[in-house]
Scaffold this active site. Structure first.
Site, short mmCIF file in Angstrom:
data_model
loop_
_atom_site.label_atom_id
_atom_site.label_comp_id
_atom_site.label_asym_id
_atom_site.label_seq_id
_atom_site.Cartn_x
_atom_site.Cartn_y
_atom_site.Cartn_z
CG ASP A 1 -23.74 32.12 -25.70
OD1 ASP A 1 -22.63 32.35 -26.21
OD2 ASP A 1 -24.75 32.80 -25.96
CD GLU B 1 -11.07 32.90 -29.02
OE1 GLU B 1 -9.95 33.31 -28.66
OE2 GLU B 1 -12.00 33.67 -29.28
CE1 TYR C 1 -10.32 32.72 -25.69
CE2 TYR C 1 -11.94 30.97 -25.37
CZ TYR C 1 -11.64 32.29 -25.64
OH TYR C 1 -12.66 33.18 -25.87
CD GLN D 1 -16.86 35.09 -30.32
OE1 GLN D 1 -16.52 35.50 -29.21
NE2 GLN D 1 -15.99 34.72 -31.24
CD GLU E 1 -12.70 37.92 -31.46
OE1 GLU E 1 -13.08 36.83 -31.93
OE2 GLU E 1 -12.78 38.19 -30.25
CG ASN E 2 -16.38 43.58 -32.16
OD1 ASN E 2 -16.92 42.52 -32.43
ND2 ASN E 2 -16.58 44.22 -31.02
CG HIS F 1 -9.13 37.17 -31.96
ND1 HIS F 1 -9.46 35.93 -32.47
CD2 HIS F 1 -9.40 37.12 -30.62
CE1 HIS F 1 -9.92 35.16 -31.49
NE2 HIS F 1 -9.88 35.84 -30.36
CG HIS G 1 -6.78 36.95 -26.65
ND1 HIS G 1 -6.30 35.67 -26.60
CD2 HIS G 1 -8.05 36.85 -27.13
CE1 HIS G 1 -7.23 34.82 -27.01
NE2 HIS G 1 -8.31 35.53 -27.34
CD GLU G 2 -9.94 40.34 -27.36
OE1 GLU G 2 -10.41 39.85 -28.41
OE2 GLU G 2 -10.03 39.76 -26.26
N PRO H 1 -19.91 41.58 -21.00
CG PRO H 1 -21.11 40.15 -22.44
CD PRO H 1 -20.84 41.60 -22.15
CE1 TYR H 2 -17.78 35.69 -23.93
CE2 TYR H 2 -19.28 37.36 -24.78
CZ TYR H 2 -18.97 36.04 -24.53
OH TYR H 2 -19.84 35.06 -24.90
N GLY H 3 -13.93 39.82 -21.45
CA GLY H 3 -12.75 40.65 -21.26
C GLY H 3 -12.54 41.56 -22.44
NE ARG I 1 -12.94 39.55 -18.19
CZ ARG I 1 -11.62 39.78 -18.12
NH1 ARG I 1 -11.17 40.75 -17.34
NH2 ARG I 1 -10.78 39.06 -18.84
#
Length: 612
Positions: free
Chosen positions: A384, A327, A392, A129, A280-281, A308, A304-305, A275-277, A561
């Site tokens: 990005d 989001e 969000y 993403q 949601e794959n 998604h 959260h994930e 790099p992310y919290g 992150r």
């Protein structure tokens, strides 16, 4: 040519692919993947087809039935979209692209053994993403084009692979693999290799393509959930404890939003450079290890994930200009799950932290208010570079406003109908608004829908959160301005979120002595909760309290992150008269950048270009 997405070369007059079969040979020595992509179309097609690529070497394009070449051209690389791979088909329903990735692939991070938890074997993982799947395989890399896929991953035998897909088998390579077309028997079937096979039978946008390869183990935490991580017992056990309540969250999600469609909800805890919290794959959520806090509060990222799974994965924004559809809905759904599982106070804290963050983001974009809108224009913009909390939190606020207007029972009924109507589809803001007006007649008379979706900043009818715990914490933060820090009995039951909200509401220009006194009493700079630590360190930098610059350096070198990197690097370089801090920031980045994912590297470089 009529592009369907400002971030893709995909043309609206061309057919969209329906399936991709990938054969991938992982060469850790060169940090590259030798790949073949068999791309299927819904019907035979004659004429042009456009694909997105980034930093891929295209060796050939072939008719898979006759092995005859198919004409193609590859454009010079656009700094945002990458290179346009244009094919000329002649009654083809499929074609095979033979290619090699670059060591600088924007989606892939190759970690040497010293950069991993176990320090023994290398590791590689994807982050696709928003528009990085094209650096792993050629595709119509837009969320408007949903695909099913199959994949064979050829990896060193001592490693294992996971994917956001159903695992079929782990086996030895055989001599008739599709990849023989480009790398030869001696490479594909070399000794010491193993093949892992996967399939994703439900159509997903390309940004949800994901894999990881390394020394990976797992623990069972529920009937539909395993926690995966590097095979380090301490990491696996702490992750299993943190996420032990996942099945309860899945059940609550189903009660609120309908059947869980993805069969499995497994979790992969990645190395600290992720790099992310969370990402949601489907079937295999990727997580940063910073969400393992020891008190189960990290499960809110999982909520959260999980959300998604309905809003984002089932229903997807058609382009990144409508990112709030992913989001904003997911933030709303996450807080509904948290409210049931962890209580109203937890949900209220989430909303309060989000409200503060949203107002800070609106201030951040004061010189470019386009990115304080829900529906944005992103032609010529790297998604990005404008990633923020606006889609969000403003998206959440919009949906919360609708809920307040019509009542929760009616809004719950609307949500279930919305998800059932558009599942496995990609939609835009106009489609949502039409559905909203049809199913809630007269809503446009009560709420200015155009102002909410296309207006800048916050509409006047947005709701600042109101709850006892939110009001108490903000009040205590205001008292800090007058020199009174909270008493121990006032914070005795505080967890990370309470401290985070408190710190984010403190003024940025208090005296250094106050910062030192606060930390002397509550040891916030030593917190194991990075949300608390980073909020405190950001405050310390803003107040030029240099006693903590050593802790800033340690933090920027141990986590990747972006939620932490962005505010800390920005605080160091933003403002006048901060030459010492700017020199420190440049030194830290030069020493730590190889540890950061390519996406994070790009974000920090953009911060430097703006402020240095």
């Amino acid at each position: 040519m009529a592009p369907i997405d400002p971030h893709s070369f995909t043309d609206s007059t061309h057919p969209l692919s329906t399936h991709i079969f990938l054969s991938l040979y992982f060469d850790f020595s060169s940090s590259t993947i030798h790949g073949s992509a068999l791309i299927s179309l819904p019907n035979p097609h004659s004429g042009s087809v456009s694909l997105d690529t980034r930093s891929l070497t295209i060796h050939s394009v072939l008719d898979p039935h006759s092995n005859t070449p198919i004409p193609f051209s590859l454009s010079e690389q656009d700094p945002i979209k990458g290179s346009h791979l244009s094919l000329t088909l002649s009654n083809h329903s499929s074609f095979l692209v033979i290619y090699t990735t670059s060591p600088s692939s924007s989606a892939l991070q190759w970690l040497s053994p010293p950069q991993t938890f176990n320090k023994t074997h290398p590791f590689v993982y994807t982050q696709c993403q928003s528009i990085h799947a094209r650096s792993v395989f050629p595709s119509q890399d837009t969320p408007a084009a949903r695909i099913c896929y199959s994949a064979r991953l050829n990896i060193p035998h001592q490693l294992s692979a996971v994917m956001a897909a159903r695992h079929l088998e782990r086996r030895s390579p055989v001599n008739n693999e599709a990849a023989l077309l480009f790398c030869g028997n001696s490479l594909w079937c070399a000794q010491g290799r193993i093949v892992e096979e996967f399939v994703m039978e439900q159509p997903v946008p390309p940004y949800l393509f994901a894999f990881a390869v390394g020394e990976i183990g797992f623990r069972e935490v529920g009937p539909r959930t395993r926690v995966y991580a590097e095979s380090v017992p301490a990491v696996l056990e702490s992750a299993a404890r943190e996420f032990a309540g996942t099945e309860d969250m899945i059940r609550q999600g189903e009660r609120l939003f309908g059947q869980y469609e993805w069969e499995r909800f497994d979790l992969l805890v990645l190395p600290p450079s992720f790099p992310y919290g969370g990402m949601e794959n489907p079937r295999m959520v990727f997580l940063t290890p910073t969400v393992i806090k020891g008190d189960a509060s990290g499960a809110q990222v999982v909520a959260h994930e999980l959300a998604h799974s309905w809003t984002g994965n089932l229903i997807t924004n058609k382009t990144n200009e409508h990112f709030w559809l992913n989001e904003g809905f997911t933030t709303y759904a996450e807080r509904r799950i948290v409210e049931v599982v962890q209580g109203e106070d937890r949900a209220a804290l989430n909303i309060g932290i989000g409200w503060k963050g949203l107002n800070e983001e609106i201030e951040r974009f004061k010189d470019n208010l386009e990115f304080t809108k829900l529906k944005t224009k992103q032609e010529g913009i790297d998604p990005d570079d404008v990633y923020s909390q606006v889609p969000y939190e403003k998206g959440f606020q919009f949906l919360w406003r609708i809920e307040h207007q019509i009542g929760r029972p009616a809004f719950d009924e609307f949500l279930k109908k919305y998800i059932a109507t558009f599942k496995f589809k990609s939609i835009d803001t106009e489609t949502f608004l039409h559905f909203l007006k049809v199913n809630i007649p007269g809503i446009e008379e009560d709420i200015d829908l155009e102002l909410w979706t296309e207006g800048t900043g916050l509409p006047p009818d947005a709701y600042e959160p109101v709850s006892d715990i939110y009001t108490k914490i903000v009040s205590l933060a205001n008292e800090f301005k007058l020199g009174r820090m909270p008493r121990e009995d006032e914070v005795a039951d505080w967890q990370g979120q309470e401290w985070e909200l408190y710190l984010e509401n403190l003024p940025k220009t208090v005296d250094s002595s106050q910062i030192l006194a606060l930390d002397s009493r509550y040891r916030l700079s030593e917190s194991k909760d990075y949300e608390v630590k980073v909020a405190f360190l950001q405050l310390a930098i803003s107040c030029r309290c240099r006693d903590y610059y050593g802790e800033v350096e340690k933090t920027l070198k141990e986590v990747g992150r972006m939620k932490y990197l962005r505010p800390l690097y920005t605080a160091l370089v933003q403002g006048v008269g901060k030459e010492e801090e700017k020199i420190l920031a440049k030194r830290l980045f030069s020493e730590a950048c190889d540890f950061y994912h390519p996406i994070a590297q790009g974000v920090i470089e953009s911060i430097f270009s703006k402020h240095l």
